[in-house]
Design a protein around this motif. Structure first.
Motif, short mmCIF file in Angstrom:
data_model
loop_
_atom_site.label_atom_id
_atom_site.label_comp_id
_atom_site.label_asym_id
_atom_site.label_seq_id
_atom_site.Cartn_x
_atom_site.Cartn_y
_atom_site.Cartn_z
N LEU A 1 0.71 -1.04 -0.19
CA LEU A 1 0.20 -0.29 -0.25
C LEU A 1 0.78 1.21 -0.11
O LEU A 1 0.08 2.33 -0.84
CB LEU A 1 -1.15 -0.07 0.83
N ASN A 2 1.77 1.15 0.75
CA ASN A 2 2.72 2.07 0.50
C ASN A 2 3.97 2.28 -1.33
O ASN A 2 4.58 3.75 -1.23
CB ASN A 2 4.22 1.43 1.17
N GLU A 3 3.45 1.66 -2.11
CA GLU A 3 3.44 1.28 -3.45
C GLU A 3 2.25 2.48 -3.85
O GLU A 3 2.07 3.35 -5.08
CB GLU A 3 3.64 0.44 -3.97
N PHE A 4 1.15 3.09 -3.16
CA PHE A 4 0.40 3.15 -4.16
C PHE A 4 0.37 5.12 -3.73
O PHE A 4 0.65 5.75 -3.37
CB PHE A 4 -0.90 3.05 -3.13
N ASP A 5 0.09 5.05 -5.24
CA ASP A 5 0.36 6.75 -5.67
C ASP A 5 -1.33 7.17 -5.51
O ASP A 5 -1.95 6.83 -6.37
CB ASP A 5 0.32 7.18 -7.35
N LEU A 6 -0.86 8.01 -4.20
CA LEU A 6 -2.49 8.73 -3.83
C LEU A 6 -2.20 10.16 -4.59
O LEU A 6 -3.80 10.73 -3.72
CB LEU A 6 -2.75 8.42 -2.38
N SER A 7 -1.30 10.71 -4.61
CA SER A 7 -1.64 12.08 -5.21
C SER A 7 -2.19 12.29 -6.76
O SER A 7 -3.27 11.70 -6.92
CB SER A 7 0.04 12.77 -6.11
N PHE A 8 -3.27 13.54 -6.77
CA PHE A 8 -4.08 14.03 -7.47
C PHE A 8 -3.63 14.00 -9.32
O PHE A 8 -4.24 13.53 -9.83
CB PHE A 8 -4.65 15.74 -7.07
N ASN A 9 -2.43 14.96 -9.28
CA ASN A 9 -2.20 15.26 -10.07
C ASN A 9 -1.09 13.60 -11.30
O ASN A 9 -1.44 13.97 -12.56
CB ASN A 9 -0.90 16.55 -10.76
N ASP A 10 -0.89 13.19 -10.94
CA ASP A 10 0.14 11.97 -11.37
C ASP A 10 -0.70 10.71 -11.38
O ASP A 10 -0.40 9.88 -12.37
CB ASP A 10 1.40 11.84 -10.64
N SER A 11 -1.73 10.50 -10.57
CA SER A 11 -2.54 9.19 -10.67
C SER A 11 -3.42 9.32 -11.58
O SER A 11 -3.79 10.01 -12.25
CB SER A 11 -3.17 8.59 -9.42
N SER B 1 -0.23 -1.76 -23.90
CA SER B 1 0.08 -1.02 -23.71
C SER B 1 1.36 0.01 -23.31
O SER B 1 2.25 -0.08 -23.30
CB SER B 1 -0.24 0.09 -24.95
N ARG B 2 0.88 -0.21 -21.56
CA ARG B 2 1.89 0.67 -21.07
C ARG B 2 0.82 -0.12 -19.39
O ARG B 2 0.18 -0.65 -19.66
CB ARG B 2 1.92 2.11 -20.91
N PRO B 3 2.37 -0.96 -19.06
CA PRO B 3 1.32 -1.14 -17.45
C PRO B 3 1.10 -0.67 -16.48
O PRO B 3 1.39 0.62 -16.10
CB PRO B 3 2.38 -1.69 -16.92
N PRO B 4 -0.58 -0.52 -15.68
CA PRO B 4 -0.85 0.21 -14.62
C PRO B 4 0.33 0.85 -14.11
O PRO B 4 1.22 -0.09 -13.54
CB PRO B 4 -2.16 -0.18 -14.22
N TYR B 5 0.38 2.14 -13.23
CA TYR B 5 1.71 2.77 -13.24
C TYR B 5 0.72 2.87 -11.82
O TYR B 5 -0.48 3.76 -10.91
CB TYR B 5 2.20 3.80 -13.49
N GLY B 6 1.79 3.70 -10.77
CA GLY B 6 1.44 3.86 -9.17
C GLY B 6 0.25 2.60 -8.52
O GLY B 6 0.11 3.70 -7.58
N MET B 7 0.43 1.91 -8.62
CA MET B 7 -0.64 0.72 -8.26
C MET B 7 -0.01 -0.34 -6.67
O MET B 7 1.39 -0.49 -6.62
CB MET B 7 -0.92 -0.22 -9.38
N PRO B 8 -1.15 -0.76 -6.25
CA PRO B 8 -0.33 -1.83 -4.99
C PRO B 8 -0.16 -3.07 -5.67
O PRO B 8 -0.64 -3.07 -6.75
CB PRO B 8 -1.43 -1.47 -3.98
#
Length: 371
Positions: free
Chosen positions: A239-249, A267-274
């Motif tokens: 869960l600490n890898e979870f991108d919870l930012s508004f601008n980049d998630s 085409s590209r893997p999901p980013y900032g995911m748990p």
């Protein structure tokens, strides 16, 4: 089969067997048994076409070794095999010479020690539904290729019927789930955590996945970040890898664009995911904005460890769910705010007598339970 002169009787029996059920699993299981018996105990694999990933997916098999099955689980339309030419020509093919066999066919024939391989298209209403692969001991069975093609046509019809039936059953079940959820969320007495629980449980059913989360906009961060309000099936350590930012998630993108955002085509893997429980990475994610009267409240996200996991019908149902959750969540948050304000003295900011009386009743009840 070569010793059986009464093919018509066996063909009629096969039709009855394949068309007696509208359950896809029953049809597939019956198909592998029938093909194996008709082809003198041949090894049989039945595939369904996945046009999104351009590949055949193994759905049922009989007689093949584990090593062969590992190679047959997913076969790309472009892989050098008899199945590739089934896609291109939409006709039945056979090979009994290892030197002439395409790469994958040769590998399977060697592993199984077979005397020949037959590939049959499953075509219904001009659509390639899938294919059947046979590895036979007696290469002379290929002389009955036309007969096996007829059997494949009956199989394709049975498969098409079961898929249509299954799809209608699936839609009916999901719509029923959505209706029940709508009734549950319409209650004016729900607490925020109750709304989140209902929303998460329903999302898992509609998306046919064990993984989801609900993110709420963090007012303390000025709405520029999310906080994880509820989740199912996510690995806690990730869960600490979870991108919870508004601008980049992807969640922020769903809010900014006011529409569902979907990643999962490879085409590209999901980013900032748990990660999923067990550590697997997610290959597909859909983020649906939760909005009430043009006010963004948060995002509902569903995940899968498979590519192209969520289809349009599922996303439509999830969007209906997020609309309902938006209304219910707004009501619950409003009630929570009002309740919070009613127990705080406006001059001192301290809890008032109402809060004291309520807390006293709860503590007396709690002490009674622990006597």
């Amino acid at each position: 089969m070569t010793n059986d002169g009464n093919l018509l009787q066996r063909y009629i029996g096969l039709q009855k067997s394949l068309l007696s059920s509208l359950r896809l699993r029953d049809v597939l299981d019956s198909a592998v048994i029938q093909f194996s018996e008709l082809a003198g105990g041949a090894s049989v694999a039945v595939f369904l076409s996945d046009n999104e990933s351009m590949s055949f997916k193994l759905m049922a098999a009989r007689g093949y070794s584990e090593k062969s099955l590992d190679q047959l689980r997913v076969v790309s339309f472009s892989t050098e095999s008899l199945l590739k030419y089934v896609v291109q020509k939409r006709e039945s093919l056979s090979v009994d010479n290892l030197e002439e066999a395409p790469d994958l066919s040769r590998s399977i024939m060697q592993l199984e020690g077979s005397g020949g391989q037959i590939a049959l298209p499953l075509v219904s209403a001009n659509l390639l539904m899938g294919a059947v692969l046979l590895d036979v001991q007696n290469p002379g069975i290929a002389a009955y290729l036309d007969f096996y093609s007829e059997v494949a046509d009956v199989t394709a019809l049975a498969v098409a019927n079961s898929i249509l039936f299954g799809r209608s059953e699936y839609e009916r079940e999901r719509l029923n789930t959505l209706y029940k959820t709508s009734c549950s969320l319409s209650s004016s007495m729900l607490q925020v955590n109750e709304v989140l629980q209902i929303a998460a449980d329903t999302a898992l059913i509609l998306a046919n996945t064990p993984y989801c989360s609900i993110l709420l906009l963090d007012e303390s961060a000025g709405g520029q970040a999310f906080k994880l309000a509820a989740f199912k099936g996510l690995e806690g350590a990730s869960l600490n890898e979870f991108d919870l930012s508004f601008n980049d998630s992807i969640a922020g993108s769903a809010i900014r664009n006011s529409k569902t955002e979907y990643l999962g085509d490879g085409s590209r893997p999901p980013y900032g995911m748990p990660r999923a429980t067990g550590g697997s990475a997610f290959q597909s994610v859909a983020a649906l904005p939760i909005v009430h009267s043009q006010r963004a409240l948060g995002v509902l996200e569903v995940y899968s460890t498979e590519l192209r996991a969520f289809h349009k019908e599922q996303l439509n149902l999830l969007e209906s769910l997020s609309d309902q959750v938006g209304t219910a969540l707004n009501n619950a948050l409003t009630h929570q705010t009002a309740a919070s304000q009613s127990v705080i003295d406006v001059h001192t900011g301290l809890y008032n007598r109402l809060h004291f009386d309520d807390a006293l009743i709860k503590e007396v009840e709690r002490s009674g339970r622990h006597k």
